[in-house]
Design an enzyme around this catalytic site. Structure first.
Site, PDB file in Angstrom:
ATOM      1  CD  GLU A  36      -2.531   1.796   0.447  1.00 29.64           C
ATOM      2  OE1 GLU A  36      -3.307   1.030  -0.133  1.00 29.64           O
ATOM      3  OE2 GLU A  36      -2.420   3.010   0.157  1.00 29.64           O
ATOM      4  NE  ARG A 110     -16.685   5.087   1.416  1.00 27.52           N
ATOM      5  CZ  ARG A 110     -16.377   4.539   0.245  1.00 27.52           C
ATOM      6  NH1 ARG A 110     -15.212   3.980   0.053  1.00 27.52           N
ATOM      7  NH2 ARG A 110     -17.213   4.569  -0.750  1.00 27.52           N
ATOM      8  CE1 TYR A 219     -24.738   5.355   4.759  1.00 28.85           C
ATOM      9  CE2 TYR A 219     -25.606   6.171   2.686  1.00 28.85           C
ATOM     10  CZ  TYR A 219     -24.572   5.630   3.419  1.00 28.85           C
ATOM     11  OH  TYR A 219     -23.369   5.357   2.812  1.00 28.85           O
TER      12      TYR A 219
HETATM   13  C1  LIG Z   1     -19.236   9.230  -3.293  1.00 27.35           C
HETATM   14  C2  LIG Z   1     -19.022   7.750  -3.395  1.00 27.35           C
HETATM   15  C3  LIG Z   1     -19.911   6.881  -2.754  1.00 27.35           C
HETATM   16  C4  LIG Z   1     -19.735   5.509  -2.862  1.00 27.35           C
HETATM   17  N1  LIG Z   1     -20.625   4.678  -2.229  1.00 27.35           N
HETATM   18  C5  LIG Z   1     -20.484   3.339  -2.357  1.00 27.35           C
HETATM   19  C6  LIG Z   1     -21.427   2.457  -1.713  1.00 27.35           C
HETATM   20  O1  LIG Z   1     -22.346   2.898  -1.024  1.00 27.35           O
HETATM   21  N2  LIG Z   1     -21.245   1.112  -1.872  1.00 27.35           N
HETATM   22  C7  LIG Z   1     -20.206   0.596  -2.623  1.00 27.35           C
HETATM   23  O2  LIG Z   1     -20.103  -0.644  -2.735  1.00 27.35           O
HETATM   24  N3  LIG Z   1     -19.317   1.410  -3.229  1.00 27.35           N
HETATM   25  C8  LIG Z   1     -19.428   2.758  -3.121  1.00 27.35           C
HETATM   26  N4  LIG Z   1     -18.530   3.591  -3.727  1.00 27.35           N
HETATM   27  C9  LIG Z   1     -17.434   3.004  -4.523  1.00 27.35           C
HETATM   28  C10 LIG Z   1     -16.279   2.528  -3.659  1.00 27.35           C
HETATM   29  O3  LIG Z   1     -15.835   3.556  -2.829  1.00 27.35           O
HETATM   30  C11 LIG Z   1     -15.117   2.068  -4.531  1.00 27.35           C
HETATM   31  O4  LIG Z   1     -15.589   1.320  -5.619  1.00 27.35           O
HETATM   32  C12 LIG Z   1     -14.174   1.188  -3.707  1.00 27.35           C
HETATM   33  O5  LIG Z   1     -13.636   1.924  -2.639  1.00 27.35           O
HETATM   34  C13 LIG Z   1     -13.050   0.666  -4.602  1.00 27.35           C
HETATM   35  O6  LIG Z   1     -12.172  -0.101  -3.819  1.00 27.35           O
HETATM   36  P1  LIG Z   1     -10.755  -0.525  -4.395  1.00 27.35           P
HETATM   37  O7  LIG Z   1     -10.094  -1.289  -3.293  1.00 27.35           O
HETATM   38  O8  LIG Z   1     -10.922  -1.136  -5.738  1.00 27.35           O
HETATM   39  O9  LIG Z   1      -9.990   0.848  -4.656  1.00 27.35           O
HETATM   40  P2  LIG Z   1      -9.508   2.039  -3.594  1.00 27.35           P
HETATM   41  O10 LIG Z   1     -10.464   2.073  -2.469  1.00 27.35           O
HETATM   42  O11 LIG Z   1      -9.325   3.203  -4.453  1.00 27.35           O
HETATM   43  O12 LIG Z   1      -8.146   1.464  -3.070  1.00 27.35           O
HETATM   44  C14 LIG Z   1      -6.982   1.508  -3.851  1.00 27.35           C
HETATM   45  C15 LIG Z   1      -5.775   1.484  -2.911  1.00 27.35           C
HETATM   46  O13 LIG Z   1      -4.593   1.346  -3.685  1.00 27.35           O
HETATM   47  C16 LIG Z   1      -3.613   2.219  -3.196  1.00 27.35           C
HETATM   48  N5  LIG Z   1      -2.683   2.491  -4.311  1.00 27.35           N
HETATM   49  C17 LIG Z   1      -2.939   3.184  -5.443  1.00 27.35           C
HETATM   50  N6  LIG Z   1      -1.850   3.200  -6.256  1.00 27.35           N
HETATM   51  C18 LIG Z   1      -0.880   2.497  -5.612  1.00 27.35           C
HETATM   52  C19 LIG Z   1       0.468   2.153  -5.938  1.00 27.35           C
HETATM   53  N7  LIG Z   1       1.040   2.540  -7.096  1.00 27.35           N
HETATM   54  N8  LIG Z   1       1.182   1.419  -5.045  1.00 27.35           N
HETATM   55  C20 LIG Z   1       0.619   1.005  -3.869  1.00 27.35           C
HETATM   56  N9  LIG Z   1      -0.657   1.318  -3.517  1.00 27.35           N
HETATM   57  C21 LIG Z   1      -1.404   2.030  -4.379  1.00 27.35           C
HETATM   58  C22 LIG Z   1      -4.404   3.429  -2.728  1.00 27.35           C
HETATM   59  O14 LIG Z   1      -3.670   4.226  -1.803  1.00 27.35           O
HETATM   60  C23 LIG Z   1      -5.629   2.764  -2.109  1.00 27.35           C
HETATM   61  O15 LIG Z   1      -5.447   2.438  -0.752  1.00 27.35           O
HETATM   62  C24 LIG Z   1     -18.659   4.985  -3.632  1.00 27.35           C
HETATM   63  C25 LIG Z   1     -17.753   5.846  -4.250  1.00 27.35           C
HETATM   64  C26 LIG Z   1     -17.937   7.211  -4.136  1.00 27.35           C
HETATM   65  C27 LIG Z   1     -16.959   8.131  -4.825  1.00 27.35           C
END
Ligand SMILES: Cc1cc2nc3c(=O)[nH]c(=O)nc-3n(C[C@H](O)[C@H](O)[C@H](O)COP(=O)(O)OP(=O)(O)OC[C@H]3O[C@@H](n4cnc5c(N)ncnc54)[C@H](O)[C@@H]3O)c2cc1C
Length: 403
Positions: A36, A110, A219
Site C-alpha cells: 500500500e 467505511r 442515512y
Molecule cells: C461518493 C461515493 C460513494 C460511494 N458509495 C459506495 C457504496 O455505497 N457502496 C459501494 O459498494 N461502493 C461505493 N462507492 C465506490 C467505492 O468507494 C469504490 O468502488 C471502492 O472503494 C473501490 O475499492 P478498491 O479497493 O478497488 O480501490 P480504492 O479504495 O481506491 O483502493 C486503492 C488502494 O490502492 C492504493 N494504491 C494506489 N496506487 C498504488 C500504488 N502505485 N502502489 C501502492 N498502492 C497504491 C491506494 O492508496 C488505495 O489504498 C462509492 C464511491 C464514491 C466516490
C-alpha cells in the site's frame, strides 16, 4: 505445480478490494503480500452501502458477524422529490426483502468495514501488509512477477493483483493508458453527529432527495451515532480529483431551489470533502499473463448503484476460486476470472451511469420517473433488483460453483 501454494501473490493496494483479495486467497490457503502506498492502511470517514449480494461474499469469507456487529440495517430505501419533498417511492427492506434475497441491506462506516478486513488480515500468518510502499515498476518473467516501489524495495510473487483503484498504475501496464472519464458530477461528503439531525429526520432509512442535476443522500451509521450525508451536483468546473476540501458556497448555490429539509441539512455541515466522480467504459480483458486487476482498477463506476466496493468484494471471492480451480496456473485462472466477471461488472458500470441520469432528471423525464417509480408494486420493485441482489448475483459473481 505441487507446491504452488507456497509462493505468495502480490496485491498492489490495501483498500477494500485489495484486503478482501488477500482474505479470499488466505481462505484457500494461498499466501499474499499487500503493498500500500499510503503511510497507513485506512479508509475515509464516510458511509458505504452493502447490498445483499455483498453478504453472499461475506458469508464465504466468514465475515458476516463482524460486519453485522458494526452495521445499521435500514428499514427502507426511500426516494423523495428534492423540490416538493414528497415521497416518490419506497422499498421496504424488511422480512420479505431479506427472504427474497437471503441477506439484508446494510449501511456501514467505511473505516469500520476496512478495519474488519484489516483485523482479519492481521490475524492471518498467510498475509503480509506493508504500508508506505508505492509500486512504480513491474517486471514479468515466465515463473513470477517482481515489483519495485518508489523507496527502492523489490517484492517477488507468483502473480500480481492490481487493486490500486481508479488511477491504477497496474492498469496502465495491463490495459494501456486509457483515460478515466469525469462524469461532470461532483460529490460532497460529510458525517454529522446524530444530535445535529432534527429528530423528525432521524430516519432508520437509506433516504435521498432527487432533483434536477442534484441529489442529497441521508442515512444513519454506527448504530445510530452518526448520519452520513452525500450531496451530488452537476459541474464541469473541476479537474479529476479525490478527497479535497469542497467549496460550500457552490454547493449551496446548486441546492438553492431544493426543499427546506435539504437546505437545513446542508447548512449543518461546515467542512465537506469533495470528489470529482469518474468512471471508465467497461472492458472485457483486464489480465495479462500472471497479472490481473480487481475493483476500481478493473471497472471503476459511478456510485449511483452503491456497488463499487461490492463489486470489488465479489471480484475477490471469484478470483480466489478461479486460482484454486486452475490449480495455481495463474494465467489461466485470471482469464477465467475476468470471463466470469466482465458482464456483471460491465452491467453495473453501465446501469450506474443510467441511474445517475434517472436521479438527476428534470422536466418531462422527471415526471415520467416519478410516475413510473410511484406506480410500482413492491413485487415490481423487488423483481427490478433481482439481477443485482438475487441468487443470479451470486451466480454471476462466479463464486457459486465451488460454494
Ligand atoms: C461518493 C461515493 C460513494 C460511494 N458509495 C459506495 C457504496 O455505497 N457502496 C459501494 O459498494 N461502493 C461505493 N462507492 C465506490 C467505492 O468507494 C469504490 O468502488 C471502492 O472503494 C473501490 O475499492 P478498491 O479497493 O478497488 O480501490 P480504492 O479504495 O481506491 O483502493 C486503492 C488502494 O490502492 C492504493 N494504491 C494506489 N496506487 C498504488 C500504488 N502505485 N502502489 C501502492 N498502492 C497504491 C491506494 O492508496 C488505495 O489504498 C462509492 C464511491 C464514491 C466516490
Amino acid at each position: 505445480m505441487n507446491n504452488w501454494k507456497n509462493e505468495q501473490v502480490l496485491i498492489v493496494g490495501g483498500g477494500i478490494g485489495g484486503l478482501t483479495a488477500a482474505l479470499a486467497l488466505e481462505r484457500q490457503g494461498i499466501p499474499s503480500q499487500v503493498i500500500e502506498q499510503a503511510a497507513e492502511f485506512k479508509e475515509i470517514g464516510a458511509g458505504i452501502q452493502l447490498g445483499p449480494n455483498v453478504f453472499w461474499m461475506l458469508d464465504r469469507l466468514g465475515l458476516i458477524a463482524p460486519v453485522s456487529a458494526l452495521a445499521v440495517f435500514p428499514n427502507n430505501l426511500v426516494m423523495r422529490d428534492s423540490i416538493t419533498g414528497e415521497e416518490v417511492t419506497r422499498i421496504s427492506l424488511g422480512d420479505a426483502f431479506r427472504k427474497r434475497f437471503h441477506h439484508p441491506y446494510a449501511l456501514i462506516h467505511r473505516a469500520d468495514l476496512h478495519n474488519v478486513l484489516l483485523d482479519a488480515c492481521r490475524n492471518s500468518n498467510l498475509i503480509r501488509l506493508d504500508a508506505s510502499q508505492k509500486v512504480v515498476d513491474v517486471k514479468e518473467a515466465a515463473d513470477g512477477i517482481t515489483v519495485k516501489t518508489a523507496s527502492g524495495r523489490d517484492y517477488r510473487g507468483a502473480a500480481l493483483i492490481g487493486a490500486d483503484g481508479l488511477w491504477s498504475t497496474i492498469r496502465q501496464i495491463v490495459v494501456g493508458a486509457d483515460q478515466s472519464k469525469p462524469a461532470g458530477h461532483i460529490t460532497y461528503r460529510a458525517v454529522l453527529p446524530t444530535s445535529d439531525v432534527p429528530e423528525k429526520y432521524r430516519w432508520q432509512d437509506m433516504a435521498f432527495w432527487a432533483g434536477e442535476k442534484v441529489h442529497l443522500v441521508l442515512y444513519p451509521l454506527r448504530t445510530g451515532e452518526l448520519f452520513n450525508l452525500v450531496a451530488v451536483f452537476h459541474s464541469n468546473r473541476y479537474e479529476e480529483g479525490w478527497d479535497s476540501f469542497g467549496d460550500p458556497a457552490e454547493l449551496h448555490e446548486r441546492f438553492a431551489s431544493t426543499c427546506e429539509p435539504v437546505r437545513m441539512l446542508l447548512n449543518k455541515i461546515e467542512s465537506w470533502r469533495m470528489w470529482v466522480l469518474c468512471d471508465r467504459p467497461p472492458i472485457k480483458e483486464w489480465s495479462r499473463g500472471r497479472i490481473t486487476l480487481l475493483g476500481d482498477a478493473a471497472h471503476p463506476m459511478l456510485q449511483y448503484l452503491a456497488q463499487g466496493a461490492g463489486m470489488s468484494i465479489e471480484d475477490a471471492v471469484c478470483l480466489a476460486d478461479k486460482v484454486v480451480a486452475a490449480n495455481g496456473d495463474y494465467a489461466s485462472a485470471f482469464r477465467a476470472y475476468q470471463q466470469a466477471r466482465y458482464l456483471r461488472t460491465g452491467r453495473v458500470q453501465i446501469m450506474a451511469r443510467i441511474y445517475g441520469e434517472f436521479y438527476h432528471a428534470g422536466g418531462v423525464a422527471k415526471e415520467l420517473r416519478n410516475m413510473m417509480l410511484g406506480s410500482r408494486t413492491p413485487e415490481d420493485a423487488a423483481s427490478g433488483m433481482e439481477w443485482l441482489y438475487g441468487r443470479q448475483a451470486e451466480l454471476m459473481s462466479g463464486a457459486a460453483a465451488s460454494s
